[in-house]
Design an enzyme around this catalytic site. Structure first.
Site, PDB file in Angstrom:
ATOM      1  N   SER A 110       0.787  -1.224   0.000  1.00  0.00           N
ATOM      2  CA  SER A 110       0.000   0.000   0.000  1.00  0.00           C
ATOM      3  C   SER A 110       0.827   1.285   0.000  1.00  0.00           C
ATOM      4  CB  SER A 110      -0.970  -0.053   1.187  1.00  0.00           C
ATOM      5  OG  SER A 110      -1.995   0.878   1.036  1.00  0.00           O
ATOM      6  N   ASP A 161      -9.846  -6.570  -3.561  1.00  0.00           N
ATOM      7  CA  ASP A 161      -9.244  -5.220  -3.594  1.00  0.00           C
ATOM      8  C   ASP A 161      -9.387  -4.671  -5.007  1.00  0.00           C
ATOM      9  OD1 ASP A 161      -7.790  -2.915  -3.179  1.00  0.00           O
ATOM     10  OD2 ASP A 161      -5.865  -3.924  -2.917  1.00  0.00           O
ATOM     11  N   HIS A 188      -7.883  -5.250   0.717  1.00  0.00           N
ATOM     12  CA  HIS A 188      -6.662  -4.492   0.440  1.00  0.00           C
ATOM     13  C   HIS A 188      -5.496  -4.956   1.327  1.00  0.00           C
ATOM     14  CE1 HIS A 188      -4.022  -1.380  -0.835  1.00  0.00           C
ATOM     15  NE2 HIS A 188      -4.066  -0.723   0.295  1.00  0.00           N
TER      16      HIS A 188
END
Length: 210
Positions: A110, A161, A188
């Site tokens: 991320s 995601d 995610h």
């Protein structure tokens, strides 16, 4: 089996103090070094609680997890770039040198893509392999730039995601030496949703690097 040695400490990078955790194999010299980064709501504590640090050390790897500037126990450190903008590759190079990592496998979920991707492009020789987990900033680089990178890569994302997972895959798949690990039913932060599958897939990838 002897338990891995887990320690925590701080290092200074570019005048900023960063917190980190380290896990070492108990009875052997480490086969590889793994540097774990984290997302915006997370920290090195995530990898501690998930037992990723212990799992890596139990399998013979040195695992080092830092808290990124402004986050976790490095919250007083000033980040080298605004959130969402690529940071200079020199930042992770300085982290690597301060911790004496040598060429390491970099795990980058991320938010941490803003650090790991410039590092991948600017200091390629310091990456033994790259494990992006739906990172941000993949769109900041071109297919041609990706095609130049020969670093072995494991692209990880959760099939739920739909935004970052899919978008990052579409860009990262231009890396020639890549394979893909899709965690079914995961969102995610896919490693949190499916920790067993995450650890299994990661260890299988690391084994092929040895």
């Amino acid at each position: 089996m002897a338990a891995p040695q887990l320690t925590e400490s701080t290092l200074t990078v570019e005048g900023q103090t960063l917190f980190y955790r380290r896990a070492e194999p108990a009875q052997q010299a480490p086969k590889l070094t793994v540097l774990l980064l984290h997302g915006i709501r997370f920290s090195s504590d995530t990898w501690l609680q998930l037992r990723t640090l212990a799992t890596l050390a139990e399998n013979g790897y040195r695992a080092v997890a830092i808290d990124l500037p402004g986050l976790g126990r490095s919250k007083d450190a000033v980040a080298p770039a605004p959130v969402g903008q690529p940071a200079p590759g020199a930042f992770l190079k300085a982290v690597s040198e301060a911790l004496c990592l040598g060429p390491a496998v970099v795990i980058s979920p991320s938010l941490s893509g803003m650090y790991s991707l410039p590092f991948l492009f600017q200091h390629n020789h310091l990456l033994k392999a790259y494990v992006p987990v739906a990172p941000i900033c993949t769109e900041k680089f071109t297919a041609e730039q990706y095609a130049q990178i020969k670093t072995p890569t494991l692209i990880v994302y959760g099939d739920q995601d739909v935004e970052l997972g899919q978008a990052s895959l579409n860009n990262l798949k231009h890396l020639p030496e890549h394979r893909v690990l899709v965690l079914q039913g995961a969102g995610h932060a896919c490693y949190l949703d499916k920790p067993n599958e995450w650890h299994h897939g990661l260890l299988a990838f690391l084994q092929q690097l040895e």
